[in-house]
Design an enzyme around this catalytic site. Sequence first.
Site, short mmCIF file in Angstrom:
data_model
loop_
_atom_site.label_atom_id
_atom_site.label_comp_id
_atom_site.label_asym_id
_atom_site.label_seq_id
_atom_site.Cartn_x
_atom_site.Cartn_y
_atom_site.Cartn_z
N LYS A 22 0.96 -1.31 0.09
CA LYS A 22 0.09 -0.07 0.19
C LYS A 22 0.83 1.21 0.02
O LYS A 22 0.59 2.00 -0.55
CB LYS A 22 -0.79 0.03 1.24
CG LYS A 22 -1.68 1.19 1.51
CD LYS A 22 -2.22 1.35 2.70
CE LYS A 22 -2.31 2.15 4.04
NZ LYS A 22 -1.69 3.50 3.78
N ASN A 23 1.81 1.20 0.85
CA ASN A 23 2.55 2.50 1.07
C ASN A 23 3.68 2.91 -0.15
O ASN A 23 4.13 3.96 -0.24
CB ASN A 23 3.47 2.46 2.15
CG ASN A 23 2.47 2.77 3.55
OD1 ASN A 23 1.23 3.22 3.41
ND2 ASN A 23 2.87 2.52 4.78
N CYS A 116 -5.09 8.19 8.88
CA CYS A 116 -5.41 7.89 10.24
C CYS A 116 -5.01 8.85 11.29
O CYS A 116 -3.99 9.33 11.13
CB CYS A 116 -4.74 6.60 10.59
SG CYS A 116 -5.39 5.10 9.49
N ARG A 121 1.12 14.32 12.85
CA ARG A 121 1.20 14.08 11.50
C ARG A 121 1.50 15.35 10.68
O ARG A 121 0.74 15.70 9.57
CB ARG A 121 0.29 13.25 10.65
CG ARG A 121 0.19 12.10 11.43
CD ARG A 121 -0.95 11.00 10.83
NE ARG A 121 0.13 10.20 10.08
CZ ARG A 121 -0.54 9.09 9.27
NH1 ARG A 121 -1.60 8.78 9.09
NH2 ARG A 121 0.26 8.47 8.49
N ASP A 304 3.98 0.48 12.00
CA ASP A 304 2.59 -0.08 11.56
C ASP A 304 2.39 -1.53 11.69
O ASP A 304 1.34 -1.92 11.57
CB ASP A 304 2.67 0.08 9.94
CG ASP A 304 2.44 1.62 9.21
OD1 ASP A 304 2.11 2.20 10.35
OD2 ASP A 304 2.49 1.58 8.05
N ARG A 396 -8.91 -0.13 4.06
CA ARG A 396 -7.98 0.91 3.25
C ARG A 396 -6.59 0.13 3.16
O ARG A 396 -5.88 0.44 2.08
CB ARG A 396 -7.72 1.97 4.11
CG ARG A 396 -8.85 2.93 4.08
CD ARG A 396 -8.75 4.27 4.67
NE ARG A 396 -7.16 4.52 4.81
CZ ARG A 396 -6.38 4.88 5.43
NH1 ARG A 396 -6.73 5.14 6.69
NH2 ARG A 396 -5.13 5.15 5.40
C1 UD1 Z 1 4.15 6.69 6.35
C2 UD1 Z 1 3.26 5.72 6.17
C3 UD1 Z 1 2.75 5.12 7.43
C4 UD1 Z 1 3.91 4.92 8.46
C5 UD1 Z 1 4.77 5.94 8.44
C6 UD1 Z 1 6.19 5.60 9.30
C7 UD1 Z 1 2.64 6.10 3.96
C8 UD1 Z 1 1.21 6.72 3.07
N1 UD1 Z 1 2.29 6.04 5.24
O1 UD1 Z 1 3.70 7.90 6.97
O2 UD1 Z 1 1.78 4.01 7.14
O3 UD1 Z 1 3.31 4.65 9.70
O4 UD1 Z 1 5.51 6.33 7.27
O5 UD1 Z 1 6.76 4.53 8.70
O6 UD1 Z 1 3.29 5.93 3.19
N2 UD1 Z 1 6.84 14.31 10.60
C9 UD1 Z 1 6.93 15.80 10.89
N3 UD1 Z 1 7.07 16.56 9.97
C10 UD1 Z 1 6.84 16.00 8.52
C11 UD1 Z 1 6.73 14.97 8.10
C12 UD1 Z 1 6.86 13.84 9.28
O7 UD1 Z 1 7.11 16.10 11.84
O8 UD1 Z 1 6.85 17.20 7.53
C13 UD1 Z 1 6.93 13.33 11.52
C14 UD1 Z 1 5.36 12.72 11.75
O9 UD1 Z 1 4.72 13.42 12.56
C15 UD1 Z 1 6.04 11.34 12.48
C16 UD1 Z 1 7.27 10.99 11.74
O10 UD1 Z 1 7.75 12.20 11.38
O11 UD1 Z 1 5.77 11.49 13.98
C17 UD1 Z 1 7.08 10.12 10.67
O12 UD1 Z 1 6.49 10.51 9.80
P1 UD1 Z 1 6.31 10.06 8.14
O13 UD1 Z 1 7.71 9.07 8.11
O14 UD1 Z 1 6.38 11.23 7.27
O15 UD1 Z 1 5.32 9.29 7.79
P2 UD1 Z 1 4.02 9.23 7.00
O16 UD1 Z 1 4.64 9.41 5.52
O17 UD1 Z 1 2.99 10.06 7.38
#
Ligand code: UD1
Length: 419
Positions: A22-23, A116, A121, A304, A396
């Site tokens: 999915k990701n 979610c 986030r 996850d 999803r």
């Molecule tokens: C992706 C995955 C999700 C998984 C996560 C971590 C997708 C669609 N989703 O989510 O299933 O749980 O990676 O493996 O691929 N952060 C910030 N600022 C930013 C971006 C991130 O502070 O601009 C923080 C987030 O709040 C979180 C951490 O970094 O605490 C990790 O986030 P990130 O790796 O970006 O996760 P997602 O891409 O949202």
Amino acid sequence: MKKLIIEGCKEISGTIKINGAKNSVVALIPASILTKGKCTITNVPDISDVRILLEMMKELGSEIVFENDTIIIDNKNVSNKPISEHYASKIRASYYFMGSLIGAYHKAEIAYPGGCVIGSRPIDYHIAAFKKMGVHIEEKDSQYTLNVDNLKGCEFYLDFPSVGATINIMLSSVLAEGKTIIENAAKEPEIANVATFLNSMGARVFGAGTSTITIEGVSKLSDGFVETIPDRIEAGTYLIIGALIGNNLKIENVIKEHLLALLCKLKEAGIEYQSTVNSITISKSEKIKAVNVKTSVFPGFPTDLGQPMSALLTQCEGESLFEETIYENRLRHVPHLNSMGANIKAFDNKAIIKGRTPLHGRKVKATDLRAGASMVVAGLIAEGTTEVYNIEHLLRGYERIVDKLSEVGVNIKLIDDEK
Ligand code: UD1
């Protein structure tokens, strides 16, 4: 509203085939916007996140054929249009349209992403990187408007190796002028999968899968092809189930190297498995030892899989410490596990899980996607019937979960109350 009805069961056997990740695919589909050519993506899971993204692509003018796990996308008639809240808010990955539209059209209008509720986030790293590339960004009425005349490569250090930010910077930079370097990049396998796709179109992305990714901008991209990697989270969820009730349960279409953190923890707990080049066969163990689990970025234990793993920890002999380090809100499933008989004390993103506790079928809620997976794991080992509500979240991420579990001997039904 949809719900799952699961009868607890003692043993399952047979083969479960894992779908594409999915990701990965939620980034691969928006990445195709970067070319006017034809893109072929294979091993695509038929999950609701994919269906939503395909609708968004059609809104932009893409012609799409989705058959036999393969999507063929033709973007010759795509034009840049605003992406409304109606679509963007349905999934987290809608933010990848920011990177691909800014890369292809130097302009993007998009509402806030959904996803979610597992923490705040923010997407501040994405925004800061786009700004460093020269993009002007306005935020108004829950919507971002991005504009740039000269999209320029830049060096960007991520304060945290964010998956989303790493991919979005890759998407925005492949057609930018000059070189982009992402330092402290995320190393998740999905990132290398996206880079393979971009390079198949003619992009020059180097080092994906390491903490330094270099992108040399090119002026145009052409047709692209990629096979989506197997979903390590789906595979991990079924491995956890196999560790609890499997009798030679074969999990097929996996890349073992993507699952090492989970496999090491299962081994530490005393669970046996055998692997081949693309499958892992796992059986339940009479006694499972308590183990501590701390989530972290790849190659650490994936956040996850934390929630499904916590359901397994309720069946370990002794006390396990579970610690979530990525998101601040990933323990909302704990009260539901406790209502089924678990003994879990949650505090500050940690949980002390005392086992082994018998679980009993109850009415529970999938508070988010992976919480839903943990409720399924719990329902399978519980005595009696478990009803899992709010499973739209679960659907999803897990293709044909009801069929896959039924085929290996589970008594599970999907009920749509609205029908
Ligand atoms: C992706 C995955 C999700 C998984 C996560 C971590 C997708 C669609 N989703 O989510 O299933 O749980 O990676 O493996 O691929 N952060 C910030 N600022 C930013 C971006 C991130 O502070 O601009 C923080 C987030 O709040 C979180 C951490 O970094 O605490 C990790 O986030 P990130 O790796 O970006 O996760 P997602 O891409 O949202």
